[in-house]
Design a protein around this motif. Structure first.
Motif, short mmCIF file in Angstrom:
data_model
loop_
_atom_site.label_atom_id
_atom_site.label_comp_id
_atom_site.label_asym_id
_atom_site.label_seq_id
_atom_site.Cartn_x
_atom_site.Cartn_y
_atom_site.Cartn_z
N ILE A 152 0.75 -1.12 0.04
CA ILE A 152 -0.07 -0.03 -0.06
C ILE A 152 1.01 1.31 -0.18
O ILE A 152 0.48 2.13 -0.73
N ALA A 153 1.87 1.18 0.76
CA ALA A 153 2.88 2.52 0.72
C ALA A 153 3.59 2.56 -0.46
O ALA A 153 3.60 3.69 -0.88
N MET A 154 3.86 1.41 -1.23
CA MET A 154 4.36 1.79 -2.45
C MET A 154 3.44 2.19 -3.59
O MET A 154 3.91 2.96 -4.43
N GLU A 155 2.14 1.93 -3.58
CA GLU A 155 1.38 2.49 -4.38
C GLU A 155 1.02 3.88 -3.83
O GLU A 155 0.77 4.63 -4.99
N ASN A 156 1.11 4.36 -2.60
CA ASN A 156 1.10 5.75 -2.29
C ASN A 156 2.30 6.47 -2.73
O ASN A 156 2.06 7.66 -2.84
N LEU A 157 3.44 5.79 -2.92
CA LEU A 157 4.59 6.68 -3.60
C LEU A 157 4.31 6.94 -4.93
O LEU A 157 4.68 8.08 -5.25
N LYS A 158 3.51 5.72 -5.61
CA LYS A 158 3.21 6.19 -7.13
C LYS A 158 2.38 7.39 -7.24
O LYS A 158 2.33 7.92 -8.45
N THR A 159 1.66 7.63 -6.32
CA THR A 159 0.61 8.79 -6.35
C THR A 159 0.99 10.02 -5.71
O THR A 159 0.09 10.80 -5.44
N ASP A 219 1.70 10.49 -2.46
CA ASP A 219 1.07 10.74 -1.17
C ASP A 219 2.44 10.32 -0.21
O ASP A 219 2.25 9.03 0.39
N LEU A 220 3.39 11.02 -0.20
CA LEU A 220 4.61 10.82 0.45
C LEU A 220 4.54 10.67 2.05
O LEU A 220 5.16 9.74 2.55
N HIS A 221 3.65 11.55 2.74
CA HIS A 221 3.57 11.35 4.04
C HIS A 221 2.79 10.02 4.59
O HIS A 221 3.32 9.37 5.28
N LEU A 222 1.78 9.74 3.86
CA LEU A 222 1.01 8.52 4.04
C LEU A 222 1.97 7.31 4.05
O LEU A 222 2.12 6.30 4.65
N ARG A 260 5.11 7.11 3.87
CA ARG A 260 6.44 6.85 5.02
C ARG A 260 5.66 6.51 6.12
O ARG A 260 6.30 5.73 6.86
N ASP A 261 4.38 6.89 6.70
CA ASP A 261 3.87 6.26 7.81
C ASP A 261 3.73 4.79 7.63
O ASP A 261 3.97 3.94 8.46
N LEU A 262 3.23 4.56 6.58
CA LEU A 262 3.01 2.92 6.22
C LEU A 262 4.30 2.19 6.18
O LEU A 262 4.27 0.97 6.55
N ILE A 263 5.38 2.61 5.54
CA ILE A 263 6.57 2.06 5.71
C ILE A 263 7.00 1.74 7.08
O ILE A 263 7.69 0.82 7.44
N LYS A 264 7.08 2.89 7.88
CA LYS A 264 7.26 2.97 9.24
C LYS A 264 6.69 1.76 10.02
O LYS A 264 7.18 0.81 10.89
N LEU A 267 11.77 2.98 2.51
CA LEU A 267 11.99 4.12 3.43
C LEU A 267 13.18 5.16 2.96
O LEU A 267 13.16 6.40 2.83
N GLY A 268 14.08 4.71 2.32
CA GLY A 268 14.99 5.38 1.68
C GLY A 268 14.56 6.23 0.57
O GLY A 268 14.99 7.28 0.10
N VAL A 269 13.63 5.67 -0.30
CA VAL A 269 13.01 6.19 -1.51
C VAL A 269 12.04 7.19 -1.04
O VAL A 269 11.91 8.37 -1.75
N VAL A 270 11.43 7.24 0.03
CA VAL A 270 10.72 8.54 0.75
C VAL A 270 11.41 9.31 0.96
O VAL A 270 11.04 10.51 0.97
#
Length: 103
Positions: free
Chosen positions: A66-73, A75-78, A80-84, A100-103
């Motif tokens: 889900i975090a990776m999909e948020n990166l595509k769109t 939504d960096l804040h969300l 990052r939170d999901l990756i954490k 986490l390094g990508v964000v």
């Protein structure tokens, strides 16, 4: 290429069939999410990953996807939170730290 798209469409059909036959099979929902993500269908991918997340309690993988999909769109804040959260659940997966390094 067109051939690759056809393969992903077939994958979606098979995963859809799998989730119809066994709706509680988390791995099938993850696969469906991956098939949608590969075709840049983020909304459907995230819906499949969310379903997998409810079925795969204790797994970090749906959160990470889900975090990776948020990166595509973007939504960096969300993301990052999901990756954490994913790192908190499983601190030994290098993919989580990579993302986490990508964000």
């Amino acid at each position: 290429s067109g051939r690759r798209e056809k393969k992903w469409e077939q994958a979606q059909q098979y995963f859809n069939k799998a989730t119809t036959i066994a709706p509680r099979l988390a791995a099938a929902w993850m696969g469906m999410g991956n098939a949608f993500a590969a075709q840049d269908e983020s909304a459907q991918a995230m819906a499949a990953y969310r379903t997998a997340s409810t079925l795969f309690r204790g797994s970090h993988l749906p959160l990470l996807c889900i975090a990776m999909e948020n990166l595509k769109t973007n939504d960096l804040h969300l993301a990052r939170d999901l990756i954490k959260q994913a790192v908190h659940v499983c601190s030994s997966d290098p993919l989580s730290f990579n993302e986490l390094g990508v964000v």
